[in-house]
Design a protein around this motif. Structure first.
Motif, PDB file in Angstrom:
ATOM      1  N   GLU A 209       0.509   6.437  -4.319  1.00 17.53           N
ATOM      2  CA  GLU A 209       1.314   5.261  -4.013  1.00 17.53           C
ATOM      3  C   GLU A 209       2.331   5.681  -2.957  1.00 17.53           C
ATOM      4  N   LEU A 210       2.400   4.943  -1.848  1.00 18.88           N
ATOM      5  CA  LEU A 210       3.198   5.376  -0.698  1.00 18.88           C
ATOM      6  C   LEU A 210       3.627   4.175   0.122  1.00 18.88           C
ATOM      7  N   PRO A 211       4.603   4.349   1.001  1.00 19.92           N
ATOM      8  CA  PRO A 211       4.945   3.271   1.940  1.00 19.92           C
ATOM      9  C   PRO A 211       3.761   2.993   2.860  1.00 19.92           C
TER      10      PRO A 211
ATOM     11  N   ARG B 126       4.259  -1.606   0.394  1.00 25.89           N
ATOM     12  CA  ARG B 126       3.729  -0.488  -0.377  1.00 25.89           C
ATOM     13  C   ARG B 126       2.213  -0.460  -0.283  1.00 25.89           C
ATOM     14  N   CYS B 127       1.680   0.721  -0.550  1.00 28.87           N
ATOM     15  CA  CYS B 127       0.233   0.907  -0.439  1.00 28.87           C
ATOM     16  C   CYS B 127      -0.238   1.792  -1.583  1.00 28.87           C
ATOM     17  N   ALA B 128      -1.402   1.476  -2.149  1.00 29.33           N
ATOM     18  CA  ALA B 128      -2.046   2.306  -3.163  1.00 29.33           C
ATOM     19  C   ALA B 128      -3.381   2.773  -2.608  1.00 29.33           C
ATOM     20  N   LEU B 129      -3.615   4.062  -2.681  1.00 34.18           N
ATOM     21  CA  LEU B 129      -4.810   4.660  -2.102  1.00 34.18           C
ATOM     22  C   LEU B 129      -5.492   5.511  -3.165  1.00 34.18           C
TER      23      LEU B 129
ATOM     24  N   PRO C 261      -7.709   1.111   1.175  1.00 30.39           N
ATOM     25  CA  PRO C 261      -6.375   1.036   0.558  1.00 30.39           C
ATOM     26  C   PRO C 261      -6.058  -0.371   0.061  1.00 30.39           C
ATOM     27  N   GLU C 262      -5.172  -0.417  -0.916  1.00 24.96           N
ATOM     28  CA  GLU C 262      -4.670  -1.684  -1.445  1.00 24.96           C
ATOM     29  C   GLU C 262      -3.220  -1.826  -0.984  1.00 24.96           C
ATOM     30  N   ILE C 263      -2.972  -2.770  -0.106  1.00 27.81           N
ATOM     31  CA  ILE C 263      -1.646  -2.926   0.484  1.00 27.81           C
ATOM     32  C   ILE C 263      -0.975  -4.175  -0.082  1.00 27.81           C
ATOM     33  N   ARG C 264       0.220  -3.992  -0.594  1.00 29.63           N
ATOM     34  CA  ARG C 264       1.023  -5.091  -1.124  1.00 29.63           C
ATOM     35  C   ARG C 264       2.399  -5.001  -0.503  1.00 29.63           C
TER      36      ARG C 264
END
Length: 668
Positions: free
Chosen positions: A569-571, A598-601, A592-595
């Motif tokens: 989980e990262l910017p 923030r981003c989840a990879l 990636p899942e970008i919200r």
């Protein structure tokens, strides 16, 4: 009296030890709740645990809950100590899976839940830390459904979320609650009846709302008992909010069982520790039968006399003359007892096992004269944790241990210093690979036929299999030679395959004995036993490695390295730099899942690269990146095939092997 063997499981720092303290206080076992930070908790008894604020060894504490005796087992949450959790899972009648209301579902949470689900352990979820800033309820429930199981039903509502006054109350029996239960049950008949308020099922025809609620509750409880649905309670172990609701949930959904004290003796050892005099003390659960002090009982294939029994009661273990089915007890006098040994008949245990450690490191004494003492100390630690995998390379005079991670290495070092007075140093950890059989092969050697120097006939066939271990089978009649010789062959097959063609442990193989033969016991002219004319188990133990490795060489193996599944989980702004770093580490990321910002990879990465990624991630994300990783599978190594030196006589080199065996037999 019913017994509930209850496990408390969670990702590290989710608050399970604090929850254990709250449950003990509610049961009247302790007056004040201990603090993890202060090192005053009941279950973290090791000095090292108290200093580090983490659970390292599973601990058992007992208390009464209504008409049931609860044996509560607090397990480690850090993935480096997953072996402790593994040993507990086979004992449980039920579990509480603790999830932080702030951090939510984490990597270890998923690992633990999958194991509980596969094993069919009824599980209640406790969402802890509702008093913390950033605590969530609705979005966390969605995460539980998406990442663990859709059949998660909130049993509480929360008021004052994220504040010190946060509290939870049971939900009202309204339509929304009924709909949540129905979705968890996947029962179309009950769903139609509720939504249409009509008697569409003969099972509920003509029922009032009260009766239908009772039917719905009963159906939900039955599904929870099969580990196919899970009640979710909310609270705070620090403030005590919601703990009463959790206790009510435990009593309702995890009733425990009554063991058969009159049945045949059957139990399993899950923990071994050393007493003040160095004697082994075994922790075991009895599934059936009873054991009394001075009884002689079968333990791991040997008979032993029980010299002492302690049963967990009211928060402590008390000496007792007898332990009965359902209880967890401490036994003294069981000799060379080891973790995993059966007491009496082998119980029908769940078969789930976490995979072995993925890392290995050489341990060396700072002071060379301490080497014998270090070997003895590591042997004792391996008794307490068989997955530590102690390897002794006599040729190089090296001691190696298997590890799950760097934290475990630190703990081993601290334990050796504090408990054994040994200063040690570790080499850099290396990844443990495995070898998998790729084809089929066979070999045989016969008595009195060159080049076989042993009084034994052994033929073995090797083939790949889908299972994770080694499956030994007989392709000859069991009565064709003494059982002790067959036992020697089977044991030596398993021992030999700990080091395959490239030195790694062999997995996924079926070994079939295709030929057998021996010379019966002979006497010399003076009537004495003549070893030169009689087969012994030693002949088979010495011959099997030669035959087996020849068959394995024909079958072939491939070296496989461990892969981990990672989640970062990262910017979102730092995604490009992280992807570039992952490419250099041979990682395979998924989209990636970008919200928002923030981003989840997620993706897979070689185990050897995980530590390096963890070190680089803070610099790549301005300290905001969070990495989680868990073992996922083994994959064939690409590029240069790694090899590990063998620790004993090498049967792949026949001449050197026979010379080593000759020296071993003669004592030269």
């Amino acid at each position: 009296m019913r017994t509930l063997n209850l496990g408390i499981l969670a990702h590290v720092d989710a608050g399970k030890t604090s929850l254990t303290e709250r449950l003990l206080q509610a049961a009247g076992v302790i007056d004040e709740v201990g603090s993890v930070d202060a090192g005053s908790t009941r279950t973290d008894s090791l000095d090292l645990e108290r200093r580090r604020g983490i659970t390292i060894k599973s601990a058992v504490v007992s208390f009464a809950l209504g008409d049931a005796t609860v044996n509560l087992i607090d397990t480690p949450g850090h993935p480096d100590f997953i072996a402790e959790v593994e040993r507990v899972l086979n004992l449980l009648d039920g579990a509480v899976l603790v999830v932080s209301a702030v951090e939510g579902v984490q990597a270890q949470t998923r690992v633990l839940y999958r194991a509980l689900r596969r094993l069919g352990v009824p599980t209640v979820v406790f969402v802890n830390k509702i008093d913390r800033a950033g605590a969530r309820t609705d979005s966390l429930l969605r995460d539980l459904a998406a990442k663990l199981d859709p059949a998660m039903v909130a049993m509480d509502t929360v008021d004052g979320l994220g504040t010190a006054r946060a509290a939870s109350e049971p939900r009202e029996r309204d339509a929304a609650f009924a709909e949540d239960l129905l979705e968890a049950l996947l029962d179309d008949d009950l769903l139609d009846a509720y939504l249409a308020d009509a008697a569409t099922s003969p099972n509920i025809s003509g029922m009032s709302h009260v009766a239908r609620d009772a039917a719905l509750d009963s159906a939900f409880e039955a599904r929870v008992a099969k580990a196919r649905a899970h009640p979710v309670h909310f609270g705070s172990a620090i403030t005590g909010a919601g703990v009463d609701g959790l206790i009510a949930g435990i009593r309702r959904f995890l009733p425990g069982s009554e063991g058969d004290a009159t049945g045949p003796l059957s139990g399993t050892v899950f923990k071994v520790e050393r007493g003040p005099a160095g004697e082994r003390i075994a922790y075991a659960r009895l599934f059936s039968g009873a054991v009394a002090v001075r009884d002689r009982v079968p333990v791991g294939g040997r008979d032993a006399k029980v010299t002492g029994i302690s049963v967990f009661e009211d928060g402590v273990d008390r000496p007792r003359a007898r332990a009965e089915a359902g209880r967890i007890a401490k036994f003294r006098g069981l000799g060379e007892v080891r973790i995993g040994d059966a007491i009496g008949q082998t119980p029908r245990l769940r078969t789930e096992h976490f995979l072995r450690p993925a890392l290995e490191t050489v341990v060396a004494p700072v002071h060379e004269p301490d080497r014998p003492a270090l070997h003895a100390a590591l042997t004792q630690l391996a008794e307490q944790d068989p997955l530590i995998g102690l390897r002794h390379d006599e040729a190089r005079r090296e001691l190696s241990v298997s590890l799950y991670g760097e934290v475990q290495k630190e703990v081993v070092g601290a334990t050796l210093a504090e408990e054994y007075g040994l200063e040690v140093e570790f080499r850099e950890s290396t990844v443990i690979c495995v070898e998998r059989v790729t084809g089929t092969g066979a070999a045989a050697e016969f008595i009195a036929k060159a080049p076989n120097p042993f009084l034994a006939t052994v033929g073995l066939a090797v083939a790949s299999s889908d299972g994770p271990g080694i499956d030994f089978r007989l392709g000859v009649e069991l009565g064709s030679m003494p059982f002790a010789f067959f036992k020697a062959v089977e044991e030596t097959v398993h021992d030999t395959l700990r080091e395959g063609l490239h030195g790694w442990q062999v997995e996924g193989a079926t070994v079939t004995m295709t030929h057998s033969g021996y010379w019966a016991r002979q006497s010399s002219a003076h009537g004495g036993f003549d070893k030169s004319m009689s087969s012994t188990a030693g002949d088979f133990r010495n011959l099997v490695p030669l035959v087996l490795m020849e068959a394995l060489r024909e079958a072939g193996t491939v070296v496989c390295e461990p892969l981990h599944r990672f989640r970062i989980e990262l910017p979102a702004a730092d995604l490009g730099g992280v992807l570039a770093a992952l490419a250099k580490l041979r990682a395979v990321p998924e989209p990636p899942e970008i919200r928002g910002g923030r981003c989840a990879l997620e993706g897979t990465i070689p185990a050897e690269a995980v530590h390096g990624l963890g070190q680089r991630l803070p610099g790549l994300t301005s300290g905001e990146g969070v990495l989680e990783s868990v073992f996922e599978r083994h994959e064939p190594v690409s590029g240069l095939v790694p090899a590990r030196p063998r620790t004993d006589a090498n049967p792949l080199d026949r001449e050197a092997y026979l010379l080593a065996v000759s020296r071993r037999v003669t004592g030269a």
